[in-house]
Design a protein around this motif. Sequence first.
Motif, PDB file in Angstrom:
ATOM      1  N   GLU A   1      31.372  46.136  34.513  1.00 42.85           N
ATOM      2  CA  GLU A   1      30.930  44.753  34.367  1.00 42.85           C
ATOM      3  C   GLU A   1      29.488  44.609  34.801  1.00 42.85           C
ATOM      4  O   GLU A   1      28.921  45.501  35.410  1.00 42.85           O
TER       5      GLU A   1
ATOM      6  N   PHE B   1      27.157  43.145  32.402  1.00 48.34           N
ATOM      7  CA  PHE B   1      26.341  43.129  31.193  1.00 48.34           C
ATOM      8  C   PHE B   1      25.791  41.731  30.944  1.00 48.34           C
ATOM      9  O   PHE B   1      26.471  40.739  31.170  1.00 48.34           O
ATOM     10  N   ASP B   2      24.546  41.669  30.437  1.00 48.77           N
ATOM     11  CA  ASP B   2      24.011  40.403  29.951  1.00 48.77           C
ATOM     12  C   ASP B   2      24.764  40.049  28.678  1.00 48.77           C
ATOM     13  O   ASP B   2      25.321  40.905  28.006  1.00 48.77           O
ATOM     14  N   ASP B   3      24.762  38.777  28.338  1.00 47.14           N
ATOM     15  CA  ASP B   3      25.576  38.307  27.225  1.00 47.14           C
ATOM     16  C   ASP B   3      25.307  39.010  25.899  1.00 47.14           C
ATOM     17  O   ASP B   3      26.214  39.482  25.253  1.00 47.14           O
ATOM     18  N   ASP B   4      24.053  39.070  25.444  1.00 53.88           N
ATOM     19  CA  ASP B   4      23.788  39.572  24.101  1.00 53.88           C
ATOM     20  C   ASP B   4      22.840  40.763  24.032  1.00 53.88           C
ATOM     21  O   ASP B   4      22.505  41.205  22.938  1.00 53.88           O
TER      22      ASP B   4
ATOM     23  N   LEU C   1      28.250  45.796  23.060  1.00 49.17           N
ATOM     24  CA  LEU C   1      29.370  46.298  23.854  1.00 49.17           C
ATOM     25  C   LEU C   1      30.334  47.172  23.052  1.00 49.17           C
ATOM     26  O   LEU C   1      30.754  48.218  23.565  1.00 49.17           O
TER      27      LEU C   1
ATOM     28  N   LYS D   1      35.632  40.523  25.351  1.00 49.67           N
ATOM     29  CA  LYS D   1      34.492  39.689  24.970  1.00 49.67           C
ATOM     30  C   LYS D   1      34.362  38.440  25.827  1.00 49.67           C
ATOM     31  O   LYS D   1      33.262  37.960  26.059  1.00 49.67           O
TER      32      LYS D   1
ATOM     33  N   THR E   1      34.898  38.081  29.053  1.00 52.36           N
ATOM     34  CA  THR E   1      34.302  38.389  30.353  1.00 52.36           C
ATOM     35  C   THR E   1      33.120  39.342  30.253  1.00 52.36           C
ATOM     36  O   THR E   1      32.526  39.677  31.275  1.00 52.36           O
ATOM     37  N   HIS E   2      32.785  39.816  29.044  1.00 49.57           N
ATOM     38  CA  HIS E   2      31.691  40.765  28.817  1.00 49.57           C
ATOM     39  C   HIS E   2      31.876  42.021  29.669  1.00 49.57           C
ATOM     40  O   HIS E   2      30.966  42.448  30.384  1.00 49.57           O
ATOM     41  N   THR E   3      33.067  42.592  29.611  1.00 50.16           N
ATOM     42  CA  THR E   3      33.366  43.823  30.338  1.00 50.16           C
ATOM     43  C   THR E   3      33.913  44.869  29.387  1.00 50.16           C
ATOM     44  O   THR E   3      34.381  44.560  28.296  1.00 50.16           O
TER      45      THR E   3
END
Length: 100
Positions: free
Chosen positions: A45, A47-50, A54, A73, A75-77
Amino acid sequence: MSKDFSDVTGLPDDLGIGDDLARAEQQLTVRVESRRYGKPMTIVEGFDDDSVDLPELASTLKRRLATGGTVEKKTHTIELQGDHTTRLPDVLRDEGFQVA
């Protein structure tokens, strides 16, 4: 030649230097959770959003670690099956990330 220059580096966007800088500026953490039936799941975990693709990174990690996994997606993990806390930080550093 493109006349679009990066606001961060001042270099042409075609070089892709901004992507490398975005990766280097992110501080990722790696932790292990116990899931159903006591199975370990390694979570990446931070990561910046965009700024990072990923699904592509998850595919690279799964291939290099020979394991299964998925991208969350919401939690962006990235979740990888098994305990990979010993090898995963080195793999992430090879990909240009900082790992805490």
